[in-house]
Design a protein around this motif. Structure first.
Motif, PDB file in Angstrom:
ATOM      1  N   LEU A 102      98.521 -30.344  76.252  1.00  0.00           N
ATOM      2  CA  LEU A 102      97.207 -30.957  76.454  1.00  0.00           C
ATOM      3  C   LEU A 102      97.055 -31.480  77.874  1.00  0.00           C
ATOM      4  CD1 LEU A 102      94.495 -31.922  75.275  1.00  0.00           C
ATOM      5  CD2 LEU A 102      95.654 -34.036  74.636  1.00  0.00           C
ATOM      6  N   GLU A 103      98.046 -32.176  78.367  1.00  0.00           N
ATOM      7  CA  GLU A 103      97.976 -32.710  79.729  1.00  0.00           C
ATOM      8  C   GLU A 103      97.933 -31.585  80.760  1.00  0.00           C
ATOM      9  OE1 GLU A 103     100.332 -36.919  79.298  1.00  0.00           O
ATOM     10  OE2 GLU A 103     101.503 -35.056  79.124  1.00  0.00           O
ATOM     11  N   GLY A 163      93.419 -32.133  79.661  1.00  0.00           N
ATOM     12  CA  GLY A 163      92.897 -33.153  78.759  1.00  0.00           C
ATOM     13  C   GLY A 163      91.872 -32.657  77.762  1.00  0.00           C
ATOM     14  N   ASP A 164      91.353 -33.621  76.994  1.00  0.00           N
ATOM     15  CA  ASP A 164      90.432 -33.346  75.888  1.00  0.00           C
ATOM     16  C   ASP A 164      89.192 -32.566  76.313  1.00  0.00           C
ATOM     17  OD1 ASP A 164      92.275 -35.223  74.953  1.00  0.00           O
ATOM     18  OD2 ASP A 164      90.798 -36.251  73.724  1.00  0.00           O
ATOM     19  N   VAL A 191      89.869 -28.926  76.718  1.00  0.00           N
ATOM     20  CA  VAL A 191      90.029 -28.284  75.410  1.00  0.00           C
ATOM     21  C   VAL A 191      88.650 -28.054  74.792  1.00  0.00           C
ATOM     22  CG1 VAL A 191      90.941 -28.519  73.063  1.00  0.00           C
ATOM     23  CG2 VAL A 191      92.360 -29.168  75.023  1.00  0.00           C
ATOM     24  N   GLU A 192      87.766 -29.023  74.927  1.00  0.00           N
ATOM     25  CA  GLU A 192      86.397 -28.861  74.421  1.00  0.00           C
ATOM     26  C   GLU A 192      85.710 -27.669  75.089  1.00  0.00           C
ATOM     27  OE1 GLU A 192      82.313 -31.512  74.015  1.00  0.00           O
ATOM     28  OE2 GLU A 192      84.189 -32.504  74.510  1.00  0.00           O
ATOM     29  N   THR A 212      88.090 -28.565  68.125  1.00  0.00           N
ATOM     30  CA  THR A 212      88.548 -29.341  69.280  1.00  0.00           C
ATOM     31  C   THR A 212      89.529 -30.412  68.831  1.00  0.00           C
ATOM     32  OG1 THR A 212      86.489 -28.922  70.475  1.00  0.00           O
ATOM     33  CG2 THR A 212      87.812 -30.795  71.214  1.00  0.00           C
ATOM     34  N   GLN A 213      89.184 -31.132  67.775  1.00  0.00           N
ATOM     35  CA  GLN A 213      90.077 -32.174  67.264  1.00  0.00           C
ATOM     36  C   GLN A 213      91.419 -31.576  66.848  1.00  0.00           C
ATOM     37  OE1 GLN A 213      87.538 -33.635  64.129  1.00  0.00           O
ATOM     38  NE2 GLN A 213      86.794 -35.334  65.383  1.00  0.00           N
ATOM     39  N   VAL A 270      93.394 -30.432  70.089  1.00  0.00           N
ATOM     40  CA  VAL A 270      93.895 -31.590  70.842  1.00  0.00           C
ATOM     41  C   VAL A 270      95.161 -32.117  70.175  1.00  0.00           C
ATOM     42  CG1 VAL A 270      93.418 -34.017  71.403  1.00  0.00           C
ATOM     43  CG2 VAL A 270      91.740 -32.249  71.959  1.00  0.00           C
ATOM     44  N   GLY A 297      97.949 -34.266  71.739  1.00  0.00           N
ATOM     45  CA  GLY A 297      97.076 -35.443  71.777  1.00  0.00           C
ATOM     46  C   GLY A 297      97.015 -36.114  70.419  1.00  0.00           C
ATOM     47  N   THR A 331      93.495 -36.095  64.912  1.00  0.00           N
ATOM     48  CA  THR A 331      92.320 -36.610  64.208  1.00  0.00           C
ATOM     49  C   THR A 331      91.789 -35.608  63.188  1.00  0.00           C
ATOM     50  OG1 THR A 331      90.850 -35.844  65.973  1.00  0.00           O
ATOM     51  CG2 THR A 331      91.634 -38.113  66.119  1.00  0.00           C
TER      52      THR A 331
END
Length: 117
Positions: A39-40, A44-45, A48-49, A84-85, A88, A93, A96
């Motif tokens: 992820l990093e 980041g998020d 990914v989105e 996405t969740q 991540v 990440g 969720t």
């Protein structure tokens, strides 16, 4: 980097079994390279989105799978959020979206290796 893209593909391979309703589960893990998770390394998020947004654009244009995505904009936006969740969490990440929901969510679509590839 090409190595990070390769790792994303390898990580995504772990979801093949639950999407295809096979018996094995997901081994959601994140390999650390130079102290950073996938992820990093992806940025980041938000990146990914953006990846998910591009994926869904590709899905809608692919004659092999586009009929899976012929739903309302609201429905697709919900799916993109869940994807996405999930990604991540799979890439290191916050988790969720629980991977145990994948099988049930995809069962009715009769997804095969042909569609997944």
């Amino acid at each position: 980097e090409d190595e990070t893209v390769d790792e994303v593909v390898v990580t995504a391979e772990d979801i093949r079994a639950p999407l295809l309703n096979r018996a094995t589960g997901i081994a959601a893990h994140a390999k650390m390279v130079d102290g950073k998770s996938v992820l990093e390394r992806l940025g980041g998020d938000m990146n990914v989105e953006a990846i998910v947004e591009m994926m869904y654009g590709g899905f809608r244009g692919d004659p092999r799978v586009k009929y899976f995505f012929e739903f309302t904009k609201e429905k697709l936006e919900g799916w993109k959020l869940k994807m996405t969740q999930f990604m991540v969490g799979a890439f290191g990440g916050a988790v969720t979206y629980e991977d145990n929901k994948l099988r049930l969510a995809h069962y009715k679509f009769n997804i095969t290796d042909y569609h997944f590839d």
